[in-house]
Design a protein around this motif. Sequence first.
Motif, PDB file in Angstrom:
ATOM      1  N   VAL A  66       0.843  -1.194   0.000  1.00  0.00           N
ATOM      2  CA  VAL A  66       0.000   0.000   0.000  1.00  0.00           C
ATOM      3  C   VAL A  66       0.880   1.247   0.000  1.00  0.00           C
ATOM      4  N   HIS A  67       1.929   1.254   0.813  1.00  0.00           N
ATOM      5  CA  HIS A  67       2.822   2.404   0.859  1.00  0.00           C
ATOM      6  C   HIS A  67       3.461   2.653  -0.507  1.00  0.00           C
ATOM      7  N   GLY A  68       3.982   1.603  -1.118  1.00  0.00           N
ATOM      8  CA  GLY A  68       4.584   1.743  -2.436  1.00  0.00           C
ATOM      9  C   GLY A  68       3.589   2.235  -3.475  1.00  0.00           C
ATOM     10  N   GLY A  69       2.360   1.722  -3.424  1.00  0.00           N
ATOM     11  CA  GLY A  69       1.326   2.160  -4.348  1.00  0.00           C
ATOM     12  C   GLY A  69       0.966   3.619  -4.162  1.00  0.00           C
ATOM     13  N   ARG A  80       4.451  -0.719  -9.524  1.00  0.00           N
ATOM     14  CA  ARG A  80       5.081  -1.975  -9.944  1.00  0.00           C
ATOM     15  C   ARG A  80       4.797  -3.112  -8.982  1.00  0.00           C
ATOM     16  N   PRO A  81       4.254  -4.226  -9.478  1.00  0.00           N
ATOM     17  CA  PRO A  81       4.030  -5.365  -8.587  1.00  0.00           C
ATOM     18  C   PRO A  81       5.358  -5.970  -8.160  1.00  0.00           C
ATOM     19  N   GLY A 115      14.434   1.103  -6.326  1.00  0.00           N
ATOM     20  CA  GLY A 115      13.647   1.209  -7.539  1.00  0.00           C
ATOM     21  C   GLY A 115      13.292  -0.155  -8.105  1.00  0.00           C
ATOM     22  N   GLU A 116      14.073  -1.176  -7.780  1.00  0.00           N
ATOM     23  CA  GLU A 116      13.816  -2.556  -8.210  1.00  0.00           C
ATOM     24  C   GLU A 116      13.581  -3.487  -7.030  1.00  0.00           C
ATOM     25  N   SER A 117      13.936  -3.029  -5.847  1.00  0.00           N
ATOM     26  CA  SER A 117      13.703  -3.811  -4.634  1.00  0.00           C
ATOM     27  C   SER A 117      13.495  -2.846  -3.467  1.00  0.00           C
TER      28      SER A 117
END
Length: 160
Positions: A66-69, A80-81, A115-117
């Motif tokens: 949720v935070h990333g979204g 990004r999933p 950005g990727e992890s």
Amino acid sequence: MLTREAIAVLIPHQGLMCLWEEVVDWDDERIVLRSHGHRDPAHPLRHAQRLHAVHLCEYGAQTMAVHGGLLAARDGAAIRPGVLVALRGVQLQLARIDDLPGALEGTARKLIDTGESWQYEFEIRHAGDLIAQGRAAVMARPDQSVSGSDGSSSQSSSSA
């Protein structure tokens, strides 16, 4: 305050598998969410009429998602999933959670974002008492997206 419907737009988990019901607070580094769904007899993670505390790790992972979204949506970026690749330092203070009378409150704090992890630490509380904590790492899944409520395609940065 965001509701379950708004949260579900940000992560791939839908229906009852979207475990958080509301965003209480968030900023660039942390988020606080709340849910009462752990008492629901139809909870998708229940087994043998019980919801075991180990599932608080999924609550923690979804807190990260949720935070990333929210961060991606705010910045106009693709959501990004991701896939949960590691849990560390997990401590559970009880065996089951379906019998807890009040809301669960989850907090996650971002430790690393390449950005990727992503790595976060999370805590889950009930009535102010710490019932679970740990750290989780997520890696982005390429070429997958979560559909937004406007029909656009987005991806969740830290979904599990």
